[in-house]
Design a protein around this motif. Structure first.
Motif, PDB file in Angstrom:
ATOM      1  N   THR A 345     -16.083  14.762  20.678  1.00  0.00           N
ATOM      2  CA  THR A 345     -15.227  14.976  19.515  1.00  0.00           C
ATOM      3  C   THR A 345     -13.913  14.246  19.740  1.00  0.00           C
ATOM      4  OG1 THR A 345     -16.180  17.139  19.034  1.00  0.00           O
ATOM      5  CG2 THR A 345     -14.012  16.677  18.106  1.00  0.00           C
ATOM      6  N   LEU A 346     -13.535  13.431  18.768  1.00  0.00           N
ATOM      7  CA  LEU A 346     -12.230  12.769  18.782  1.00  0.00           C
ATOM      8  C   LEU A 346     -11.368  13.431  17.718  1.00  0.00           C
ATOM      9  CD1 LEU A 346     -10.214  10.546  19.574  1.00  0.00           C
ATOM     10  CD2 LEU A 346     -11.319   9.066  17.879  1.00  0.00           C
ATOM     11  N   THR A 347     -10.284  14.053  18.159  1.00  0.00           N
ATOM     12  CA  THR A 347      -9.363  14.711  17.236  1.00  0.00           C
ATOM     13  C   THR A 347      -8.096  13.882  17.133  1.00  0.00           C
ATOM     14  OG1 THR A 347     -10.224  16.879  17.873  1.00  0.00           O
ATOM     15  CG2 THR A 347      -8.110  16.827  16.722  1.00  0.00           C
ATOM     16  N   ALA A 348      -7.787  13.449  15.919  1.00  0.00           N
ATOM     17  CA  ALA A 348      -6.565  12.672  15.680  1.00  0.00           C
ATOM     18  C   ALA A 348      -5.611  13.519  14.843  1.00  0.00           C
ATOM     19  CB  ALA A 348      -6.890  11.365  14.963  1.00  0.00           C
ATOM     20  N   VAL A 349      -4.421  13.721  15.369  1.00  0.00           N
ATOM     21  CA  VAL A 349      -3.422  14.556  14.698  1.00  0.00           C
ATOM     22  C   VAL A 349      -2.284  13.668  14.223  1.00  0.00           C
ATOM     23  CG1 VAL A 349      -1.836  16.495  14.945  1.00  0.00           C
ATOM     24  CG2 VAL A 349      -4.025  16.505  16.167  1.00  0.00           C
ATOM     25  N   SER A 350      -1.914  13.821  12.958  1.00  0.00           N
ATOM     26  CA  SER A 350      -0.802  13.041  12.427  1.00  0.00           C
ATOM     27  C   SER A 350       0.496  13.458  13.108  1.00  0.00           C
ATOM     28  CB  SER A 350      -0.681  13.252  10.915  1.00  0.00           C
ATOM     29  OG  SER A 350       0.486  12.630  10.416  1.00  0.00           O
ATOM     30  N   LYS A 351       1.290  12.460  13.485  1.00  0.00           N
ATOM     31  CA  LYS A 351       2.586  12.753  14.102  1.00  0.00           C
ATOM     32  C   LYS A 351       3.454  13.560  13.143  1.00  0.00           C
ATOM     33  CE  LYS A 351       4.487   9.423  16.395  1.00  0.00           C
ATOM     34  NZ  LYS A 351       5.220   8.161  16.717  1.00  0.00           N
ATOM     35  N   ALA A 352       3.259  13.284  11.866  1.00  0.00           N
ATOM     36  CA  ALA A 352       4.054  13.991  10.860  1.00  0.00           C
ATOM     37  C   ALA A 352       3.709  15.471  10.798  1.00  0.00           C
ATOM     38  CB  ALA A 352       3.839  13.353   9.495  1.00  0.00           C
ATOM     39  N   ALA A 353       2.543  15.844  11.326  1.00  0.00           N
ATOM     40  CA  ALA A 353       2.120  17.242  11.256  1.00  0.00           C
ATOM     41  C   ALA A 353       3.039  18.156  12.055  1.00  0.00           C
ATOM     42  CB  ALA A 353       0.687  17.373  11.760  1.00  0.00           C
ATOM     43  N   ASN A 354       3.757  17.600  13.017  1.00  0.00           N
ATOM     44  CA  ASN A 354       4.641  18.417  13.856  1.00  0.00           C
ATOM     45  C   ASN A 354       6.035  18.599  13.255  1.00  0.00           C
ATOM     46  OD1 ASN A 354       2.662  18.682  15.913  1.00  0.00           O
ATOM     47  ND2 ASN A 354       3.138  16.600  16.604  1.00  0.00           N
ATOM     48  N   LEU A 355       6.249  17.963  12.111  1.00  0.00           N
ATOM     49  CA  LEU A 355       7.566  18.041  11.475  1.00  0.00           C
ATOM     50  C   LEU A 355       7.487  18.927  10.236  1.00  0.00           C
ATOM     51  CD1 LEU A 355       8.499  14.242  11.660  1.00  0.00           C
ATOM     52  CD2 LEU A 355       9.156  16.052  13.257  1.00  0.00           C
ATOM     53  N   PRO A 356       8.355  19.946  10.107  1.00  0.00           N
ATOM     54  CA  PRO A 356       8.350  20.806   8.913  1.00  0.00           C
ATOM     55  C   PRO A 356       8.526  19.970   7.645  1.00  0.00           C
ATOM     56  CG  PRO A 356       9.733  21.752  10.625  1.00  0.00           C
ATOM     57  CD  PRO A 356       9.383  20.373  11.083  1.00  0.00           C
ATOM     58  N   VAL A 357       7.688  20.229   6.639  1.00  0.00           N
ATOM     59  CA  VAL A 357       7.694  19.417   5.429  1.00  0.00           C
ATOM     60  C   VAL A 357       7.614  20.313   4.196  1.00  0.00           C
ATOM     61  CG1 VAL A 357       5.191  19.138   5.491  1.00  0.00           C
ATOM     62  CG2 VAL A 357       6.565  17.474   4.251  1.00  0.00           C
ATOM     63  N   SER A 358       8.263  19.871   3.121  1.00  0.00           N
ATOM     64  CA  SER A 358       8.181  20.554   1.827  1.00  0.00           C
ATOM     65  C   SER A 358       7.628  19.583   0.794  1.00  0.00           C
ATOM     66  CB  SER A 358       9.559  21.051   1.375  1.00  0.00           C
ATOM     67  OG  SER A 358       9.981  22.144   2.165  1.00  0.00           O
ATOM     68  N   ALA A 386      -2.345  21.691   4.965  1.00  0.00           N
ATOM     69  CA  ALA A 386      -2.527  22.927   5.735  1.00  0.00           C
ATOM     70  C   ALA A 386      -3.767  22.823   6.618  1.00  0.00           C
ATOM     71  CB  ALA A 386      -2.639  24.120   4.788  1.00  0.00           C
ATOM     72  N   GLN A 387      -4.833  22.257   6.065  1.00  0.00           N
ATOM     73  CA  GLN A 387      -6.054  22.071   6.854  1.00  0.00           C
ATOM     74  C   GLN A 387      -5.829  21.116   8.022  1.00  0.00           C
ATOM     75  OE1 GLN A 387      -8.828  20.679   3.919  1.00  0.00           O
ATOM     76  NE2 GLN A 387      -9.186  22.711   3.035  1.00  0.00           N
ATOM     77  N   GLU A 388      -4.920  20.156   7.837  1.00  0.00           N
ATOM     78  CA  GLU A 388      -4.635  19.175   8.880  1.00  0.00           C
ATOM     79  C   GLU A 388      -3.591  19.670   9.878  1.00  0.00           C
ATOM     80  OE1 GLU A 388      -6.222  16.465   9.408  1.00  0.00           O
ATOM     81  OE2 GLU A 388      -7.459  16.466   7.603  1.00  0.00           O
ATOM     82  N   GLY A 389      -3.127  20.886   9.724  1.00  0.00           N
ATOM     83  CA  GLY A 389      -2.207  21.465  10.694  1.00  0.00           C
ATOM     84  C   GLY A 389      -0.739  21.157  10.465  1.00  0.00           C
ATOM     85  N   PHE A 390      -0.376  20.689   9.279  1.00  0.00           N
ATOM     86  CA  PHE A 390       1.027  20.406   8.989  1.00  0.00           C
ATOM     87  C   PHE A 390       1.822  21.711   8.882  1.00  0.00           C
ATOM     88  CE2 PHE A 390      -0.490  16.273   8.318  1.00  0.00           C
ATOM     89  CZ  PHE A 390       0.555  15.395   8.072  1.00  0.00           C
ATOM     90  N   ILE A 391       3.106  21.618   9.240  1.00  0.00           N
ATOM     91  CA  ILE A 391       4.015  22.764   9.103  1.00  0.00           C
ATOM     92  C   ILE A 391       4.631  22.695   7.706  1.00  0.00           C
ATOM     93  CG2 ILE A 391       6.055  23.920  10.031  1.00  0.00           C
ATOM     94  CD1 ILE A 391       5.491  22.453  12.694  1.00  0.00           C
ATOM     95  N   LEU A 392       4.156  23.544   6.812  1.00  0.00           N
ATOM     96  CA  LEU A 392       4.611  23.523   5.422  1.00  0.00           C
ATOM     97  C   LEU A 392       5.693  24.582   5.207  1.00  0.00           C
ATOM     98  CD1 LEU A 392       1.121  23.203   3.690  1.00  0.00           C
ATOM     99  CD2 LEU A 392       2.804  21.385   4.024  1.00  0.00           C
ATOM    100  N   LYS A 393       6.779  24.167   4.553  1.00  0.00           N
ATOM    101  CA  LYS A 393       7.875  25.097   4.265  1.00  0.00           C
ATOM    102  C   LYS A 393       8.046  25.202   2.757  1.00  0.00           C
ATOM    103  CE  LYS A 393      11.106  26.071   6.780  1.00  0.00           C
ATOM    104  NZ  LYS A 393      12.381  26.290   7.500  1.00  0.00           N
ATOM    105  N   SER A 394       8.077  26.447   2.279  1.00  0.00           N
ATOM    106  CA  SER A 394       8.307  26.670   0.847  1.00  0.00           C
ATOM    107  C   SER A 394       9.790  26.506   0.542  1.00  0.00           C
ATOM    108  CB  SER A 394       7.831  28.068   0.445  1.00  0.00           C
ATOM    109  OG  SER A 394       8.527  29.052   1.192  1.00  0.00           O
ATOM    110  N   SER A 395      10.079  26.306  -0.741  1.00  0.00           N
ATOM    111  CA  SER A 395      11.475  26.068  -1.131  1.00  0.00           C
ATOM    112  C   SER A 395      11.731  26.670  -2.502  1.00  0.00           C
ATOM    113  CB  SER A 395      11.754  24.562  -1.159  1.00  0.00           C
ATOM    114  OG  SER A 395      13.025  24.303  -1.727  1.00  0.00           O
TER     115      SER A 395
END
Length: 498
Positions: A345-358, A386-395
């Motif tokens: 299994t090759l898991t590729a995680v977006s670098k952006a996924a570690n940054l809180p995003v709205s 959300a499925q890709e593991g991004f940190i989602l912030k509501s606003s």
């Protein structure tokens, strides 16, 4: 079981029994000579560079010249076939047998019908007989041009040899490879022999086919895969630091021996514009039985599989099965080959996924007016991220507030209204067209998305995407189109935004 050529000669000469003259003292070839014994009977002429000579002897206890001639012809044919140096066996093809059949028939007719010119370079020189109380003895002297018989010899030898060697040569090589522990090479040669047997007209072709398919399965069974590396997790868009590594051996445990030169097919996926395509590479194991594959820089986010296997599709494709037994044997071999496979299994995680995003997205109608309370596109984006593991912030900020704003203004609003957010996804999605066609509503929407870095104010990513959807009513088709557009935008951001 081997069959002697004389058996074939007798069969082929059957017509002689009816064609030959049945009266004593004369045959269809003309008068026989008698009297003093010719010199060639006791001292056969020596063959030379121009001609070869053959003498046939036939005896009839019934004093029947036709019967004696039949046996004399058989004797001549046997002598010529012995010179040619071939023997009919169960491994002789029908084509080779037919060629030999044709030659013996021509010889017979040349002797019986003197001067028929059916066989180039062949001539009946003389027939001499003697008779006593024991019956008739008939001697026939024939002359064969040396160049003509050598040409015939070469042609027939090649026919006899080629059909058999197409099977026996690769089979012999396979046995040599198997004996030296080179199981992959042995498997390929056994399959070559099986393929040749599958199209052969040898009497025992089916036996040879099954024997070589069994050989291919036997050596394939001895090949074992050992995973050296484990699953890999990496960052989308960045080079992978380590390869996927496999060791190919024979046997198991401490007694396992590395198999060098084994061809391994690697299958993986490459993505372009968020569409995956299966790619393959063929690699060979080194002297230690090792093979390594370095995956290209992943342009996707999520999980994909990397597989290594032994691909037998090409050699098996050459095999032409006829009977159910043959088909079953090939199918069984293919099933065995499928077991010679490992996956990672090759898991590729977006670098952006570690940054809180709205996410701030506005759905617009055909007049570029916001749909009240519509969050379908934003909902699709959030679902995928959300499925890709991004940190989602509501606003609490309304997306409509960003309409017409410059990037710098957007960044300022986010900093004040949603502290802690590192990136913002903004954009609009609008209905380009909608129509009713055969009772189905077709809606086409497009959206332009931007990803802004709040810390630097830089534009990280920008893309325009279009989506068409059909539905049973206009409202459901429109909502589905916006949501699917949002999902596609989310996938693109996860895979492409750095």
């Amino acid at each position: 079981m081997k069959k002697t050529l004389s058996v074939f000669a007798i069969i082929l000469l059957a017509f002689v029994l009816t064609a030959a003259c049945t009266t004593t003292g004369q045959s269809s070839s003309g008068a026989y000579t008698s009297g003093p014994v010719p010199a060639w009977v006791t001292t056969p002429p020596a063959s030379n560079k121009d001609f070869m000579y053959f003498i046939g002897l036939g005896v009839s206890k019934k004093a029947d010249l036709a019967e004696a001639e039949k046996y004399a012809i058989q004797d001549i044919i046997s002598s010529i076939i012995r010179y040619i140096g071939v023997e009919v066996t169960s491994q002789t093809s029908t084509e080779a047998k037919g060629t030999l059949d044709e030659l013996t028939t021509k010889i017979s007719r040349e002797v019986v019908e003197k001067g028929s010119s059916r066989l180039a370079g062949f001539r009946v020189m003389e027939k001499w007989h003697t008779q006593d109380t024991s019956g008739i003895q008939l001697h026939i002297l024939v002359q064969y041009e040396t160049t003509a018989i050598l040409k015939e010899k070469t042609r027939i030898e090649e026919l006899f040899r080629s059909h058999v060697e197409a099977i026996t040569i690769p089979e012999s090589l396979a046995k040599e490879f198997e004996g030296s522990g080179k199981y992959y090479e042995a498997m390929l040669r056994y399959l070559d022999a099986a393929a040749a047997a599958s199209t052969s007209r040898l009497e025992n072709a089916n036996i040879l086919f099954l024997r070589n398919m069994d050989g291919a399965a036997r050596v394939l069974e001895k090949i074992t895969f050992v995973k050296i590396s484990g699953d890999i997790q990496t960052v989308t868009g960045e080079e992978i630091g380590q390869p996927f590594t496999l060791k190919v051996v024979s046997g198991t445990g401490a007694s396992a021996k590395p198999l060098a030169g084994t061809e391994i097919t690697v299958a993986y996926k490459e993505y372009r514009n968020n569409t995956g395509t299966v790619k393959t590479q063929v690699l060979k194991t080194d002297n230690e039985g090792m093979v390594s594959f370095k995956h290209p820089v992943p342009t996707f986010s999520g999980q994909e599989r990397v597989a290594m296997s032994i691909d037998v599709s090409v050699p098996v494709r050459k095999i032409q099965t006829v009977t159910k037994e043959q088909t079953d044997r090939v199918t069984s071999f293919q099933k065995l080959a499928l077991t010679k496979k490992v996956e990672w299994t090759l898991t590729a995680v977006s670098k952006a996924a570690n940054l809180p995003v709205s996410v701030y997205f506005v759905d617009l109608d055909e007049n570029n007016k916001p749909f009240p309370m519509s969050q379908s596109t934003a909902g699709g984006i959030n679902e995928v991220l959300a499925q890709e593991g991004f940190i989602l912030k509501s606003s609490p900020i309304s997306p409509a507030i960003f309409l017409g704003k410059k990037d710098s203004e957007v960044v300022g609003i986010i900093k004040q209204g949603t502290p802690g957010v590192m990136r913002v996804i903004i954009g609009t999605a609008g209905v380009e067209s909608s129509q009713l066609d055969s009772g189905r509503y077709i809606v086409k929407v497009s959206g332009t998305v931007k990803v802004l870095d709040i810390t630097t104010g830089n534009l990280i990513y920008e893309k325009t995407i279009t989506k068409s959807v059909t539905g049973t009513n206009m409202e459901s088709a429109r909502q589905t189109a916006f949501k699917q557009l949002g999902q596609e935008i989310g996938r693109r951001i996860a895979a492409e935004a750095k």
